[in-house]
Design a protein around this motif. Structure first.
Motif, PDB file in Angstrom:
ATOM      1  N   ILE A 288       0.870  -0.917  -0.181  1.00 50.33           N
ATOM      2  CA  ILE A 288      -0.516   0.063  -0.442  1.00 50.33           C
ATOM      3  C   ILE A 288       0.871   1.000   0.145  1.00 50.33           C
ATOM      4  O   ILE A 288       0.542   2.256  -0.629  1.00 50.33           O
ATOM      5  N   LYS A 289       2.078   1.361   0.429  1.00 54.06           N
ATOM      6  CA  LYS A 289       2.489   2.580   0.687  1.00 54.06           C
ATOM      7  C   LYS A 289       3.154   2.961  -0.603  1.00 54.06           C
ATOM      8  O   LYS A 289       4.189   3.307  -0.628  1.00 54.06           O
ATOM      9  N   THR A 290       3.356   1.895  -0.934  1.00 53.95           N
ATOM     10  CA  THR A 290       4.368   2.016  -2.652  1.00 53.95           C
ATOM     11  C   THR A 290       3.119   1.893  -3.974  1.00 53.95           C
ATOM     12  O   THR A 290       3.781   2.456  -4.885  1.00 53.95           O
ATOM     13  N   GLY A 291       1.851   2.376  -3.814  1.00 51.10           N
ATOM     14  CA  GLY A 291       1.398   2.233  -4.819  1.00 51.10           C
ATOM     15  C   GLY A 291       0.509   1.039  -5.008  1.00 51.10           C
ATOM     16  O   GLY A 291       0.016   1.444  -6.070  1.00 51.10           O
ATOM     17  N   LEU A 292       0.938   0.006  -4.106  1.00 53.42           N
ATOM     18  CA  LEU A 292       0.755  -0.945  -5.266  1.00 53.42           C
ATOM     19  C   LEU A 292      -0.457  -1.806  -4.687  1.00 53.42           C
ATOM     20  O   LEU A 292      -1.281  -3.067  -4.328  1.00 53.42           O
ATOM     21  N   THR A 293      -1.743  -0.517  -3.992  1.00 54.24           N
ATOM     22  CA  THR A 293      -2.749  -1.161  -3.494  1.00 54.24           C
ATOM     23  C   THR A 293      -3.613  -2.226  -3.527  1.00 54.24           C
ATOM     24  O   THR A 293      -4.203  -2.877  -2.955  1.00 54.24           O
ATOM     25  N   PRO A 294      -4.153  -2.963  -5.509  1.00 53.64           N
ATOM     26  CA  PRO A 294      -3.967  -4.063  -5.463  1.00 53.64           C
ATOM     27  C   PRO A 294      -4.049  -4.797  -5.707  1.00 53.64           C
ATOM     28  O   PRO A 294      -4.941  -5.793  -4.732  1.00 53.64           O
ATOM     29  N   LEU A 295      -2.770  -4.846  -5.687  1.00 55.54           N
ATOM     30  CA  LEU A 295      -2.149  -6.683  -4.940  1.00 55.54           C
ATOM     31  C   LEU A 295      -2.835  -6.126  -3.219  1.00 55.54           C
ATOM     32  O   LEU A 295      -2.683  -7.822  -3.036  1.00 55.54           O
ATOM     33  N   ALA A 296      -1.979  -5.767  -2.640  1.00 57.57           N
ATOM     34  CA  ALA A 296      -2.862  -5.989  -1.135  1.00 57.57           C
ATOM     35  C   ALA A 296      -4.222  -6.177  -0.962  1.00 57.57           C
ATOM     36  O   ALA A 296      -4.327  -7.215  -0.231  1.00 57.57           O
ATOM     37  N   ILE A 297      -5.048  -6.028  -1.598  1.00 58.08           N
ATOM     38  CA  ILE A 297      -6.415  -5.786  -1.940  1.00 58.08           C
ATOM     39  C   ILE A 297      -6.608  -7.340  -2.206  1.00 58.08           C
ATOM     40  O   ILE A 297      -7.420  -8.152  -1.577  1.00 58.08           O
ATOM     41  N   TRP A 298      -6.093  -7.427  -3.583  1.00 58.19           N
ATOM     42  CA  TRP A 298      -6.449  -9.043  -3.730  1.00 58.19           C
ATOM     43  C   TRP A 298      -5.440 -10.040  -2.798  1.00 58.19           C
ATOM     44  O   TRP A 298      -5.939 -11.294  -2.749  1.00 58.19           O
ATOM     45  N   GLY A 299      -4.330  -9.816  -1.962  1.00 57.26           N
ATOM     46  CA  GLY A 299      -3.970 -10.650  -0.933  1.00 57.26           C
ATOM     47  C   GLY A 299      -5.117 -10.819   0.252  1.00 57.26           C
ATOM     48  O   GLY A 299      -5.623 -11.614   0.557  1.00 57.26           O
ATOM     49  N   ILE A 300      -5.496 -10.108   0.403  1.00 58.90           N
ATOM     50  CA  ILE A 300      -6.797  -9.850   1.564  1.00 58.90           C
ATOM     51  C   ILE A 300      -8.031 -10.368   0.911  1.00 58.90           C
ATOM     52  O   ILE A 300      -8.644 -11.261   1.726  1.00 58.90           O
ATOM     53  N   VAL A 301      -8.732 -10.316  -0.079  1.00 64.98           N
ATOM     54  CA  VAL A 301      -9.672 -11.542  -0.819  1.00 64.98           C
ATOM     55  C   VAL A 301      -9.208 -12.856  -0.258  1.00 64.98           C
ATOM     56  O   VAL A 301     -10.519 -13.535  -0.267  1.00 64.98           O
ATOM     57  N   THR A 302      -8.224 -12.927  -1.136  1.00 67.45           N
ATOM     58  CA  THR A 302      -7.643 -14.407  -1.223  1.00 67.45           C
ATOM     59  C   THR A 302      -7.090 -14.809   0.067  1.00 67.45           C
ATOM     60  O   THR A 302      -7.924 -15.774   0.417  1.00 67.45           O
ATOM     61  N   SER A 303      -7.249 -14.381   1.063  1.00 69.82           N
ATOM     62  CA  SER A 303      -6.955 -14.959   2.606  1.00 69.82           C
ATOM     63  C   SER A 303      -8.611 -15.035   3.452  1.00 69.82           C
ATOM     64  O   SER A 303      -8.458 -15.729   3.394  1.00 69.82           O
ATOM     65  N   ALA A 304      -8.997 -14.409   2.891  1.00 67.52           N
ATOM     66  CA  ALA A 304     -10.984 -14.461   3.387  1.00 67.52           C
ATOM     67  C   ALA A 304     -10.947 -15.686   3.363  1.00 67.52           C
ATOM     68  O   ALA A 304     -11.194 -16.666   3.635  1.00 67.52           O
ATOM     69  N   VAL A 305     -10.523 -16.273   1.708  1.00 68.60           N
ATOM     70  CA  VAL A 305     -11.029 -17.300   0.385  1.00 68.60           C
ATOM     71  C   VAL A 305     -10.124 -18.587   1.602  1.00 68.60           C
ATOM     72  O   VAL A 305     -10.829 -19.857   1.882  1.00 68.60           O
ATOM     73  N   SER A 306      -8.551 -18.140   1.895  1.00 64.58           N
ATOM     74  CA  SER A 306      -8.134 -19.154   2.388  1.00 64.58           C
ATOM     75  C   SER A 306      -8.928 -19.989   3.929  1.00 64.58           C
ATOM     76  O   SER A 306      -8.649 -21.051   4.616  1.00 64.58           O
TER      77      SER A 306
END
Lengths: 509, 192
Positions: free
Chosen positions: A419-437
């Motif tokens: 998020i700090k480096t502007g790659l917020t979509p990656l972080a969001i994707w990570g959170i969504v897939t974590s929820a699946v896991s």
């Protein structure tokens, strides 16, 4: 044709300082030879002594690494720039050595039960760990390649260690063939990088890329960088280079799976960060896309495939693929931001302690006949082995990323860096897939607390031995400590990051 | 010398195709001997006498003898080699296309930046392979007399015992591990 005499580099023997810097690796290498010699003389009923020797040597190497942590200071290179003596490699060494030691503790009991207690096991574990430590400190393309080969060749044999088991033999063959391909990619990439920059030393490659940066980048360099990344992606089992993982993890003896699922990833990520974040920062804009893409795919495929598994080892294999995706987020962030590397280090430590715990449960609970592998084998565990089930539940929560466990802060730091480096979509994707896991982790956790049906036979779990108790207690404590006293490890990871060699980006000011 | 290079390269390429395409295993092995010999000729033309000798002794000598020996032991007549597959052909063409593209781009001095491809030089402007500034393959340039002026063997030895000392030492451990692993995997009496 060659009349003129040109300069030959003067023959310089490595100094004592060079040898001292390699002390952890030297201890394990010597212990490897010692174990093979001891195995020839020990009666077969006393093989557990080999585990004791292996444990002592791992402890000694750990001590040497801790001494190196304080001695290396701001870091220097050994052997004419081929090897790094910095806090980063000592930090990774510590994770590797603790993981190996935990595996060595639970191994004798498991191997005896499987009837595959041979002396080569401990020697190969030590050789593999040596290769990983070499990989973690490598500052030369050749050393990286040899480190990978040393750890891989030991692991090929270890995954086929159960000679009578077809599954195990199949796993070894698959791993060997695909590992060979991966080495081919890696070497080809290295050859291109060498051909374009003229160096094999990471520090000089970095400087050459910095000099070339003023114009623009040669396509051959980029092809080389991508091929090197593919080689590493095989080792960390990231999608689409993950196909070997489930089969090998399932087929290999469980104690070997415990070992390789954690340590290979730790060592390969350590080298990946050193090569990409610290040697190739000047072509960052080019490789960032590829690394992000592989991270996204790993998180997706790993988590989705884990949902449908009915085998514990396969489920944890796919979970490991997904975890590799999360760690890759930390690699994909801008090299100028230190939090990415710190996040990777924190995640690796958290993943090591948690995953060793989860696999250790499967290893130490395995009965005399078959491995504990199917989901149904866990049904009712909580009523027979309440402490083991509670520990397993904790490990699963940590893998899913729940606070206050180690896994939560591992994810927290890499997502924060993104998020700090502007790659917020990656972080969001990570959170969504974590929820699946969470779904498949909790499914296994709940199974342990279900009573088996009337007509169903319970799995014959083995008795909790002292060694199993020690390992499970240590990993449980580690999972909780890293989840509660976060700054203990964060500060260490931060110190490890600050002294990371090669320091090319920082020297440019 | 350039003619020799081209001939050796062409023969190496043709014989390596023979390795993959011939239906008889023994022809594949013999084609590989030619490939290896041609590559060793290239080493010699690049003034790398040491590599030339090593290539002949180790590959053409030791490794190939082993190959031929094993093929003779396994009686290749009994073996069914799979027929050619369209997927293999497609893969081959794709790989060849990408490789040629990359190398032509690099040879034309096409460089890549974040804005896209940009041609900086045309092929015709480079007149000789080892010309200075217009040579895109700076470090590929040959003949490499400058680095080999002291004699190739000495240069290799000097590198081997300084820069590559650590890799050299690790290799010894690697070989030991490989031997132990191979012995374990083939030893009798541990199958159960």
């Amino acid at each position: 044709m060659l009349a003129q005499a040109a300069t030959i580099p003067a023959l310089v023997t490595p100094t004592g300082r060079d040898l001292l810097g390699l002390l952890p690796e030297l201890i394990l290498g010597a212990a490897f030879v010692l174990l093979m010699a001891l195995d020839a003389f020990l009666p077969s009923t006393r093989r557990s002594w080999l585990a004791v020797v292996a444990f002592i040597s791992l402890a000694a190497a750990f001590g040497a690494s801790m001494w190196g942590w304080f001695d290396s200071g701001s870091g220097r290179t050994l052997y004419f720039g081929a090897f790094a003596y910095d806090r980063y490699s000592m930090f990774v060494n510590a994770i590797l050595l603790v993981s190996s030691a935990l595996v060595v503790i639970i191994s004798p009991q498991y191997l005896n039960r499987r009837g595959i207690h041979h002396g080569e096991y401990y020697a190969l574990i030590l050789a593999s760990t040596t290769g990983m430590m070499i990989l973690a400190g490598a500052m030369n393309l050749m050393v990286i390649f040899l480190g990978i080969e040393l750890l891989s060749i030991s692991l090929y044999v270890l995954s086929g260690f159960s000679r009578g088991d077809e599954r195990s033999q199949e796993a070894a063959l698959k791993y060997l063939l695909l590992g060979g391909f991966a080495s081919g990619f890696l070497l080809y990439g290295m050859a291109l990088v060498y051909g374009e920059t003229g160096h094999t030393q990471l520090a000089q490659i970095g400087l050459a890329l910095r000099a070339a940066q003023t114009s623009s980048v040669d396509p051959l360099v980029l092809v080389g960088v991508i091929l090197v990344f593919i080689g590493f992606a095989f080792k960390v089992s990231a999608v689409p280079f993950h196909t070997w993982t489930p089969d090998v993890y399932q087929g290999a003896p469980t104690s070997v799976t415990t070992f390789m699922s954690v340590t290979t990833k730790v060592a390969a990520f350590a080298a990946l960060v050193r090569v990409f974040t610290y040697t190739f920062p000047y072509v960052y804009t080019h490789w960032q896309v590829i690394v992000s893409l592989v991270a996204i795919l790993s998180m997706l495929v790993g988590n989705i495939a884990a949902l449908t598994q009915t085998s514990l080892k396969r489920m944890l294999a796919y979970s490991g693929i997904a975890q590799a995706g999360y760690i890759l987020i930390g690699v994909a962030v801008d090299p100028r931001v230190a939090l990415g590397t710190i996040g990777v280090l924190y995640y690796l430590a958290a993943y090591a302690v948690t995953n060793i715990g989860a696999f250790a449960v499967i290893t130490v609970m395995a009965g005399r006949g078959e491995d504990l592998d199917s989901y149904s084998g866990l049904r009712g565990l909580a009523f027979r082995r309440p402490y083991v089930a509670a520990a397993m539940g904790l490990f699963l929560l940590s893998l899913g990323g729940f606070p206050p466990t180690a896994g939560f802060f591992g994810k927290f730091f890499v997502f924060a860096a993104a998020i700090k480096t502007g790659l917020t979509p990656l972080a969001i994707w990570g959170i969504v897939t974590s929820a699946v896991s969470v779904f498949y982790y909790l499914r296994v956790a709940l199974l342990m607390y279900q009573r088996p049906a009337e007509d169903e036979r319970e799995y014959a779990w083995s008795r909790t031995s002292l060694s199993a108790g020690i390992v499970l207690a240590a990993t449980t404590a580690g999972t909780l400590v890293l989840g509660i006293f976060v700054f203990l490890l964060y500060n260490a990871a931060s110190a490890a990051q600050s002294g990371l060699l090669p320091a090319i980006a920082s020297s440019s000011g | 010398m350039n003619v020799l290079v081209v001939v050796a390269m062409a023969l190496a390429a043709i014989s390596s195709l023979g390795v993959v395409l011939s239906r008889q295993t023994i022809y594949s092995a013999l084609s590989l001997v030619v490939t290896i010999a041609m590559i060793s000729v290239l080493f010699l033309l690049l003034n790398a006498q040491f590599l030339f000798a090593v290539q002949i002794i180790i590959y053409a000598g030791a490794v190939m003898v082993l190959f031929v020996f094993i093929i003779a032991l396994l009686s290749p007549d009994a073996e069914d080699r799979p027929g050619r597959d369209w997927r293999a052909v497609v893969g081959l063409i794709a790989v060849a296309a990408v490789t040629i593209l990359v190398f032509v781009a690099a040879g034309n001095g096409v460089t890549y930046n974040s804005k896209g491809f940009r041609a900086t030089q045309l092929l015709g402007s480079c007149t000789s392979l080892n010309a200075g500034p217009c040579d895109p393959y700076r470090t590929f340039s040959y003949p490499v007399d400058a680095t080999n002026a002291a004699g190739n063997v000495q240069t290799v030895a000097g590198q081997l015992f300084t820069t590559f000392l650590l890799p050299f030492e690790i290799t010894s451990l690697l070989l030991l591990v490989a031997v132990i692993g191979a012995v374990y995997l083939t030893r009798r009496g541990v199958e159960r």
